[in-house]
Every structure is written in C-alpha cells, then in structure tokens.
Design an enzyme around this catalytic site. Sequence first.
Site, PDB file in Angstrom:
ATOM      1  N   ARG A 146       0.834  -1.207   0.000  1.00  0.00           N
ATOM      2  CA  ARG A 146       0.000   0.000   0.000  1.00  0.00           C
ATOM      3  C   ARG A 146       0.867   1.255   0.000  1.00  0.00           C
ATOM      4  NH1 ARG A 146      -4.472   0.360   4.555  1.00  0.00           N
ATOM      5  NH2 ARG A 146      -2.650   0.871   5.826  1.00  0.00           N
TER       6      ARG A 146
ATOM      7  N   LYS B   2      -2.311   7.280   1.559  1.00  0.00           N
ATOM      8  CA  LYS B   2      -2.171   7.548   2.973  1.00  0.00           C
ATOM      9  C   LYS B   2      -1.163   8.697   3.124  1.00  0.00           C
ATOM     10  CE  LYS B   2      -2.123   4.560   7.037  1.00  0.00           C
ATOM     11  NZ  LYS B   2      -3.252   5.095   7.760  1.00  0.00           N
TER      12      LYS B   2
ATOM     13  N   GLU C  56     -16.089   6.500   5.012  1.00  0.00           N
ATOM     14  CA  GLU C  56     -15.341   5.965   6.152  1.00  0.00           C
ATOM     15  C   GLU C  56     -15.144   7.104   7.144  1.00  0.00           C
ATOM     16  OE1 GLU C  56     -11.264   4.901   5.399  1.00  0.00           O
ATOM     17  OE2 GLU C  56     -10.875   6.712   4.263  1.00  0.00           O
TER      18      GLU C  56
HETATM   19  N1  PLP Z   1      -9.102   4.505   6.792  1.00  0.00           N
HETATM   20  C1  PLP Z   1      -8.228   5.468   7.121  1.00  0.00           C
HETATM   21  C2  PLP Z   1      -8.483   6.847   6.638  1.00  0.00           C
HETATM   22  C3  PLP Z   1      -7.098   5.143   7.890  1.00  0.00           C
HETATM   23  O1  PLP Z   1      -6.225   6.073   8.233  1.00  0.00           O
HETATM   24  C4  PLP Z   1      -6.923   3.832   8.348  1.00  0.00           C
HETATM   25  C5  PLP Z   1      -5.802   3.485   9.177  1.00  0.00           C
HETATM   26  O2  PLP Z   1      -4.743   3.290   8.759  1.00  0.00           O
HETATM   27  C6  PLP Z   1      -7.856   2.870   7.971  1.00  0.00           C
HETATM   28  C7  PLP Z   1      -8.932   3.234   7.199  1.00  0.00           C
HETATM   29  C8  PLP Z   1      -7.682   1.444   8.367  1.00  0.00           C
HETATM   30  O3  PLP Z   1      -6.710   0.823   7.562  1.00  0.00           O
HETATM   31  P1  PLP Z   1      -5.862  -0.378   8.122  1.00  0.00           P
HETATM   32  O4  PLP Z   1      -6.822  -1.420   8.520  1.00  0.00           O
HETATM   33  O5  PLP Z   1      -5.017  -0.799   6.971  1.00  0.00           O
HETATM   34  O6  PLP Z   1      -5.081   0.140   9.265  1.00  0.00           O
HETATM   35  C1  COI Z   2      -3.984   3.339  11.648  1.00  0.00           C
HETATM   36  O1  COI Z   2      -4.971   2.660  11.966  1.00  0.00           O
HETATM   37  O2  COI Z   2      -2.877   2.839  11.515  1.00  0.00           O
HETATM   38  C2  COI Z   2      -4.061   4.762  11.386  1.00  0.00           C
HETATM   39  O3  COI Z   2      -3.251   5.259  10.681  1.00  0.00           O
HETATM   40  C3  COI Z   2      -5.109   5.540  12.019  1.00  0.00           C
HETATM   41  C4  COI Z   2      -4.670   6.891  12.500  1.00  0.00           C
HETATM   42  C5  COI Z   2      -3.716   6.821  13.641  1.00  0.00           C
HETATM   43  C6  COI Z   2      -4.216   7.792  11.411  1.00  0.00           C
END
Ligand code: PLP
Ligand code: COI
Length: 339
Positions: A80, A183, A219
């Site tokens: 990612r 991200k 989200e």
């Molecule tokens: N959506 C956003 C905007 C996020 O910052 C995160 C966290 O990283 C997620 C979703 C969840 O993604 P993940 O499950 O890969 O941590």
């Molecule tokens: C995560 O779940 O890793 C995130 O990045 C969420 C937040 C701390 C930005």
Amino acid sequence: MENIDWSNIGFGYRKTDYNVRCTYKDGKWGELRKSTDENINLHMAATCLHYGQEVFEGLKAFKGKDGKIRVFRMDENAKRMQKSCEGIMMATLPIEKFEEAVKMVVKLNERFVPPYESGASLYIRPLMIGTSAQVGVKPASEYEFILFVTPVGPYFKGGFQTTPFVIMRQYDRAAPLGTGTFKVGGNYAASLIAGNHALEMGYSAVFYLDAKEKKYIDECGAANFFGIKNNTYVTPDSTSILPSITNKSLMTLAEDMGLKVERRHVPIEELSEFEEAGACGTAAVISPIERIDDFDTKKSYVFSPDGKPGKWCEKLYIKLRGIQYGDEEDKYGWITVID
Ligand code: PLP
Ligand code: COI
C-alpha cells in the site's frame, strides 16, 4: 522490559530506543541505518513541506502468551505504501526492504512491546518524505524513509466498547489530488476541524459521506465502516476511502464464519437496517458503533440500544485479536514472528 502501566496507555507518542532510516539518492536506496535521534534535519525547500510529498503507514506488533512477537500482514502495508508513493510521484521502497526495516525496528525496541496480558501493542509507523529542495511544483529527487515505533492502547475511548459517531455534511475529507486512497498527511490535516467538532460534541469521529453526491457512507478519518444485517457483512466500495488491511482481513474471517460479504455502495438510509456496525482499522481494531447521528437531518441510527457490542462484532474481534496475539492458528499466513 520498560516500567510502564501497559494496561492504561492511550494512543500517543512515547519515546523508544531506536528508529530505522533509509535514504534514496542518485536513483537508488541506501542501507538501513539505526538511529537514536528523534529529529530530522530537513532542507527548508524540501517537497514534503510545501507540496505534501509525504506518505505514511501504520501496522502493529503483538506479544503472545508464548513470549513471541508477531507482526500482522506487513507485506500489505509495504504494497500500500508503494501505491501511495506512486500516486504522488515518490520513489518506491522495495517490499523486502520495508519488511527488513520492520523486523529491525521491532527487534531494536523489543523492550517496548507491551506484555500479552495488557491487551496493548507496539504501533509501527513507517513514513516517507521528499527531502530535496524544489520551488517549482515537481517531485523531489531524494527521499527519506523512517520507521519509528510506540507502544499503544485503544484508539477510540474504551477500546472494545460501543461509542457514538456522527455524519456532518458540512465536512468533506478534502484530499489532495481528489482521492483519499493515498495515505498522505494532507488528508488527515483536512480532517482535523471535522474531528475536533465531533469530539467536542461527544462523538468518537465523523463518518464522511461520498464527497460527490453525499448519498453513501465512506469511512471515518482513521477507520473503515462495516455493517451487519441478515448474516451479511456489508462494507462500502468507494474510490475515496483507504483500502483497509483490517477490513480486508475481516472480510476473509467473516466469510469463513459463514457470513455473506458484500462490498458495495452503502446508502445512508441503509444504516437503519443494520443490526450491528463497526469502525475497523489497525489503530481502531474493531470499534463497535453504538449509533450514528445525522447532524443535519437529526436522524439517529442506533445499532446497540443496550450499549453492548453485537455478537458478530465480538466474534470477529476475538478471532482477529486471537490471530494477532498467536492464540489462534494463523491459517492465512498473515503473521511474521520476529526472532
Ligand atoms: N481509513 C483510514 C483513513 C485510515 O487512516 C486507516 C488506518 O490506517 C484505515 C482506514 C484502516 O486501515 P488499516 O486497517 O489498513 O489500518
Ligand atoms: C492506523 O490505523 O494505523 C491509522 O493510521 C489511524 C490513524 C492513527 C491515522
């Protein structure tokens, strides 16, 4: 082991022993270096400061009952991050190098991995920035990859407890380049006012609607959404949400538990049909949603009238955490043991 009240740590930055760094220069990546410096020496014209050439990731390491440290799906974070980098013309870090760096930073900070009983974990934050000087809007030629870690507890208040969220149409998660799928720090800066407003009103976070039509659930600022109805796990399909690795994992687990899985547009009105709902992510794990209030229409979508997490949220939570901490068999190959 550090003398910390592990069971009561929140989600914040805490100094650890080392971070790991790697520099991209003259068209190639150098060797991984360990550092004890919490600061970076940066050119004032670096592209990360002006044009937002910055990406980050988030993943976790867990200490099991057996004392082993496990990292969850780091290859997915590596991939990612490459996608995010490609999206804003940054150098991409090879997956093997990313994985090597994760193993190195966890090993170097082993004494900060919270004990099994605490339910806490070690949050790993990889980031990359454009470091060389530019004034015209152009990509940098040099990049710095940095990985630091910090022990963390629950992201939303109370951990695995239901909390309320809110929809507020006045806020878009204005993302650079019109997409939230990268991200990058800029997305999150654009969500600070909304997040703060929600917090002041007693909510955990704002759930954004699709920016174009404001009809569908997207989200929240740090987690994906899922709802459960009629033995079906439903989660939004949208080009402006982050493809969550936790959500992807939960879809696999849900299917294995006999739920149907649907990834599609989720109209706001459908919220009234869900028997349970949750916010999911690395930091959020599964945060069961008590209700979502629509600030503009004053409608309230209640998922948990008694304030307790629903049975599917609980089953999924126990399974996911079980795999992460090594209590459950890792039959999907999601775990890397650090030794
Ligand atoms: N959506 C956003 C905007 C996020 O910052 C995160 C966290 O990283 C997620 C979703 C969840 O993604 P993940 O499950 O890969 O941590
Ligand atoms: C995560 O779940 O890793 C995130 O990045 C969420 C937040 C701390 C930005």
